[in-house]
Motif scaffolding. Structure first.
Motif, PDB file in Angstrom:
ATOM      1  N   ILE A 172       0.844  -1.198   0.000  1.00  0.00           N
ATOM      2  CA  ILE A 172       0.000   0.000   0.000  1.00  0.00           C
ATOM      3  C   ILE A 172       0.878   1.246   0.000  1.00  0.00           C
ATOM      4  O   ILE A 172       0.635   2.214  -0.743  1.00  0.00           O
ATOM      5  CB  ILE A 172      -0.925   0.000   1.228  1.00  0.00           C
ATOM      6  CG1 ILE A 172      -1.863  -1.209   1.198  1.00  0.00           C
ATOM      7  CG2 ILE A 172      -1.724   1.296   1.305  1.00  0.00           C
ATOM      8  CD1 ILE A 172      -2.775  -1.258   0.007  1.00  0.00           C
ATOM      9  N   ASN A 173       1.921   1.218   0.809  1.00  0.00           N
ATOM     10  CA  ASN A 173       2.847   2.352   0.874  1.00  0.00           C
ATOM     11  C   ASN A 173       3.478   2.624  -0.493  1.00  0.00           C
ATOM     12  O   ASN A 173       3.510   3.763  -0.974  1.00  0.00           O
ATOM     13  CB  ASN A 173       3.919   2.045   1.917  1.00  0.00           C
ATOM     14  CG  ASN A 173       5.008   3.096   1.967  1.00  0.00           C
ATOM     15  OD1 ASN A 173       4.860   4.138   2.582  1.00  0.00           O
ATOM     16  ND2 ASN A 173       6.131   2.809   1.323  1.00  0.00           N
ATOM     17  N   GLU A 174       3.963   1.561  -1.135  1.00  0.00           N
ATOM     18  CA  GLU A 174       4.614   1.712  -2.442  1.00  0.00           C
ATOM     19  C   GLU A 174       3.625   2.166  -3.507  1.00  0.00           C
ATOM     20  O   GLU A 174       3.967   2.965  -4.392  1.00  0.00           O
ATOM     21  CB  GLU A 174       5.262   0.391  -2.830  1.00  0.00           C
ATOM     22  CG  GLU A 174       6.433   0.012  -1.924  1.00  0.00           C
ATOM     23  CD  GLU A 174       6.892  -1.424  -2.111  1.00  0.00           C
ATOM     24  OE1 GLU A 174       6.301  -2.106  -2.989  1.00  0.00           O
ATOM     25  OE2 GLU A 174       7.798  -1.864  -1.391  1.00  0.00           O
ATOM     26  N   LYS A 175       2.399   1.668  -3.435  1.00  0.00           N
ATOM     27  CA  LYS A 175       1.379   2.047  -4.401  1.00  0.00           C
ATOM     28  C   LYS A 175       1.099   3.547  -4.322  1.00  0.00           C
ATOM     29  O   LYS A 175       0.954   4.227  -5.353  1.00  0.00           O
ATOM     30  CB  LYS A 175       0.105   1.252  -4.125  1.00  0.00           C
ATOM     31  CG  LYS A 175      -1.000   1.437  -5.144  1.00  0.00           C
ATOM     32  CD  LYS A 175      -0.726   0.631  -6.392  1.00  0.00           C
ATOM     33  CE  LYS A 175      -1.924   0.616  -7.307  1.00  0.00           C
ATOM     34  NZ  LYS A 175      -1.687  -0.172  -8.525  1.00  0.00           N
ATOM     35  N   CYS A 176       1.024   4.061  -3.090  1.00  0.00           N
ATOM     36  CA  CYS A 176       0.764   5.499  -2.918  1.00  0.00           C
ATOM     37  C   CYS A 176       1.891   6.341  -3.523  1.00  0.00           C
ATOM     38  O   CYS A 176       1.634   7.304  -4.258  1.00  0.00           O
ATOM     39  CB  CYS A 176       0.602   5.818  -1.440  1.00  0.00           C
ATOM     40  SG  CYS A 176      -0.907   5.179  -0.699  1.00  0.00           S
ATOM     41  N   PHE A 177       3.132   5.987  -3.230  1.00  0.00           N
ATOM     42  CA  PHE A 177       4.269   6.759  -3.761  1.00  0.00           C
ATOM     43  C   PHE A 177       4.372   6.663  -5.280  1.00  0.00           C
ATOM     44  O   PHE A 177       4.817   7.600  -5.946  1.00  0.00           O
ATOM     45  CB  PHE A 177       5.573   6.286  -3.119  1.00  0.00           C
ATOM     46  CG  PHE A 177       5.882   6.949  -1.808  1.00  0.00           C
ATOM     47  CD1 PHE A 177       6.117   8.320  -1.723  1.00  0.00           C
ATOM     48  CD2 PHE A 177       5.936   6.207  -0.633  1.00  0.00           C
ATOM     49  CE1 PHE A 177       6.401   8.933  -0.516  1.00  0.00           C
ATOM     50  CE2 PHE A 177       6.219   6.808   0.584  1.00  0.00           C
ATOM     51  CZ  PHE A 177       6.453   8.183   0.649  1.00  0.00           C
ATOM     52  N   SER A 178       3.922   5.531  -5.835  1.00  0.00           N
ATOM     53  CA  SER A 178       4.050   5.340  -7.281  1.00  0.00           C
ATOM     54  C   SER A 178       3.076   6.189  -8.079  1.00  0.00           C
ATOM     55  O   SER A 178       3.248   6.367  -9.281  1.00  0.00           O
ATOM     56  CB  SER A 178       3.840   3.859  -7.633  1.00  0.00           C
ATOM     57  OG  SER A 178       2.478   3.482  -7.465  1.00  0.00           O
ATOM     58  N   LYS A 179       2.069   6.731  -7.439  1.00  0.00           N
ATOM     59  CA  LYS A 179       1.038   7.481  -8.150  1.00  0.00           C
ATOM     60  C   LYS A 179       1.530   8.829  -8.674  1.00  0.00           C
ATOM     61  O   LYS A 179       1.045   9.321  -9.678  1.00  0.00           O
ATOM     62  CB  LYS A 179      -0.184   7.687  -7.235  1.00  0.00           C
ATOM     63  CG  LYS A 179      -0.978   6.423  -6.956  1.00  0.00           C
ATOM     64  CD  LYS A 179      -1.622   5.908  -8.227  1.00  0.00           C
ATOM     65  CE  LYS A 179      -2.490   4.692  -7.972  1.00  0.00           C
ATOM     66  NZ  LYS A 179      -3.126   4.192  -9.205  1.00  0.00           N
ATOM     67  N   SER A 180       2.474   9.435  -7.945  1.00  0.00           N
ATOM     68  CA  SER A 180       2.935  10.752  -8.362  1.00  0.00           C
ATOM     69  C   SER A 180       4.223  11.098  -7.636  1.00  0.00           C
ATOM     70  O   SER A 180       4.395  10.749  -6.461  1.00  0.00           O
ATOM     71  CB  SER A 180       1.868  11.812  -8.047  1.00  0.00           C
ATOM     72  OG  SER A 180       2.381  13.114  -8.248  1.00  0.00           O
ATOM     73  N   ASN A 181       5.114  11.824  -8.323  1.00  0.00           N
ATOM     74  CA  ASN A 181       6.316  12.282  -7.648  1.00  0.00           C
ATOM     75  C   ASN A 181       6.040  13.491  -6.760  1.00  0.00           C
ATOM     76  O   ASN A 181       6.939  13.989  -6.094  1.00  0.00           O
ATOM     77  CB  ASN A 181       7.417  12.607  -8.668  1.00  0.00           C
ATOM     78  CG  ASN A 181       6.970  13.670  -9.673  1.00  0.00           C
ATOM     79  OD1 ASN A 181       5.944  14.320  -9.508  1.00  0.00           O
ATOM     80  ND2 ASN A 181       7.765  13.821 -10.743  1.00  0.00           N
ATOM     81  N   GLU A 182       4.784  13.932  -6.748  1.00  0.00           N
ATOM     82  CA  GLU A 182       4.400  15.013  -5.845  1.00  0.00           C
ATOM     83  C   GLU A 182       3.993  14.493  -4.471  1.00  0.00           C
ATOM     84  O   GLU A 182       3.768  15.269  -3.549  1.00  0.00           O
ATOM     85  CB  GLU A 182       3.261  15.827  -6.464  1.00  0.00           C
ATOM     86  CG  GLU A 182       3.679  16.571  -7.732  1.00  0.00           C
ATOM     87  CD  GLU A 182       2.524  17.320  -8.356  1.00  0.00           C
ATOM     88  OE1 GLU A 182       1.381  16.794  -8.316  1.00  0.00           O
ATOM     89  OE2 GLU A 182       2.740  18.422  -8.874  1.00  0.00           O
ATOM     90  N   ILE A 183       3.879  13.160  -4.324  1.00  0.00           N
ATOM     91  CA  ILE A 183       3.601  12.566  -3.011  1.00  0.00           C
ATOM     92  C   ILE A 183       4.870  12.666  -2.170  1.00  0.00           C
ATOM     93  O   ILE A 183       5.919  12.139  -2.542  1.00  0.00           O
ATOM     94  CB  ILE A 183       3.176  11.097  -3.138  1.00  0.00           C
ATOM     95  CG1 ILE A 183       1.912  10.964  -3.991  1.00  0.00           C
ATOM     96  CG2 ILE A 183       2.958  10.481  -1.764  1.00  0.00           C
ATOM     97  CD1 ILE A 183       0.685  11.571  -3.379  1.00  0.00           C
ATOM     98  N   ILE A 184       4.772  13.337  -1.019  1.00  0.00           N
ATOM     99  CA  ILE A 184       5.956  13.541  -0.186  1.00  0.00           C
ATOM    100  C   ILE A 184       5.910  12.754   1.119  1.00  0.00           C
ATOM    101  O   ILE A 184       6.944  12.599   1.775  1.00  0.00           O
ATOM    102  CB  ILE A 184       6.150  15.036   0.125  1.00  0.00           C
ATOM    103  CG1 ILE A 184       4.946  15.585   0.904  1.00  0.00           C
ATOM    104  CG2 ILE A 184       6.393  15.831  -1.158  1.00  0.00           C
ATOM    105  CD1 ILE A 184       5.146  17.003   1.424  1.00  0.00           C
TER     106      ILE A 184
END
Length: 240
Positions: A173-185
């Motif tokens: 779940i963590n990796e999926k969230c970060f993979s959605k956009s490089n704007e996720i910090i």
């Protein structure tokens, strides 16, 4: 009830549509196992049988009363949470105890204990009985166990699912969230499970048990663009 407590967090509403993401990480080794036992748990784990329950009711009604009941609870809870891919919390909590109630008219006497020993439970029953000062009321000679449906059968109690089965799911779940956009910090993800067992015994002659599971998977993400930050969260869960 005894609570070995730390912070608990995150809203617990259920949402649909996540099962495609979750299912590849569920532990298939649990398939084929017998459904977790509901009836007889408190007898097997703590030696609380019908004779002892009848004695507790007798004590609760020993000074008069229109009604009495005994409520047992044993709950095991676990939390696992990741912050930016690293485990920042992993802990458990236990609730264990019994509450005993005596009712006379519109008055209620109550006693409880966090120790399921004969002496402690009889003391709690005597506390509940102190509401009144009348003649003893007979407890039921026999306790009947009503037929009830199992609305949320478990293949295995949730507390028996190892951390090694939960961690890959939360990491995904963590990796999926970060993979959605490089704007996720920033991402927080976690898993909570709870197995609550209760038994209620009443002066009407009823002795009923239930197993109540609850679990949820959650995530929150913070995105930043041009100095502006926005946050969103998601979860899925329920009593299954």
């Amino acid at each position: 009830m005894t609570q070995i407590d730390r912070r608990s967090f995150i809203k617990t509403t259920a949402s649909a549509g996540s099962i495609l993401l979750v299912s590849p990480y569920l532990d298939g080794s649990l398939l084929g196992m017998p459904v977790a036992k509901v009836n007889g748990y408190f007898s097997g784990e703590f030696g609380i049988d019908q004779a002892l329950c009848t004695l507790l009711l007798e004590t609760a009604l020993s000074r008069g009363g229109d009604y009495a009941d005994v409520y047992f609870e044993h709950t095991l809870e676990n939390w696992l949470s990741l912050e930016d891919g690293k485990v920042n919390q992993s802990y458990g909590r236990v609730k264990l105890g019994v509450g005993i109630r005596t009712v006379k008219g519109d008055q209620v006497g109550y006693g409880y204990t966090e120790e399921l020993t004969r002496e402690s439970m009889l003391s709690a029953a005597a506390t509940a009985a102190s509401l009144t000062s009348g003649q003893p009321i007979a407890a039921p000679e026999a306790l009947r166990k009503p037929e009830t449906a199992n609305y949320y059968p478990l293949i295995s109690p949730l507390e028996e699912v190892p951390l090694s089965s939960k961690l890959p799911l939360v990491k995904a779940i963590n990796e999926k969230c970060f993979s959605k956009s490089n704007e996720i910090i920033k991402v927080n993800a976690g898993f909570h499970d709870s197995t609550k067992r209760i038994m209620v015994v009443t002066s009407d002659g009823v002795m009923a048990e239930d197993l109540i599971p609850r679990n949820y998977l959650y995530a929150s993400a913070i995105a930043e663009r041009n100095g502006r930050k926005e946050q969103s969260w998601w979860n899925v869960g329920g009593r299954y």
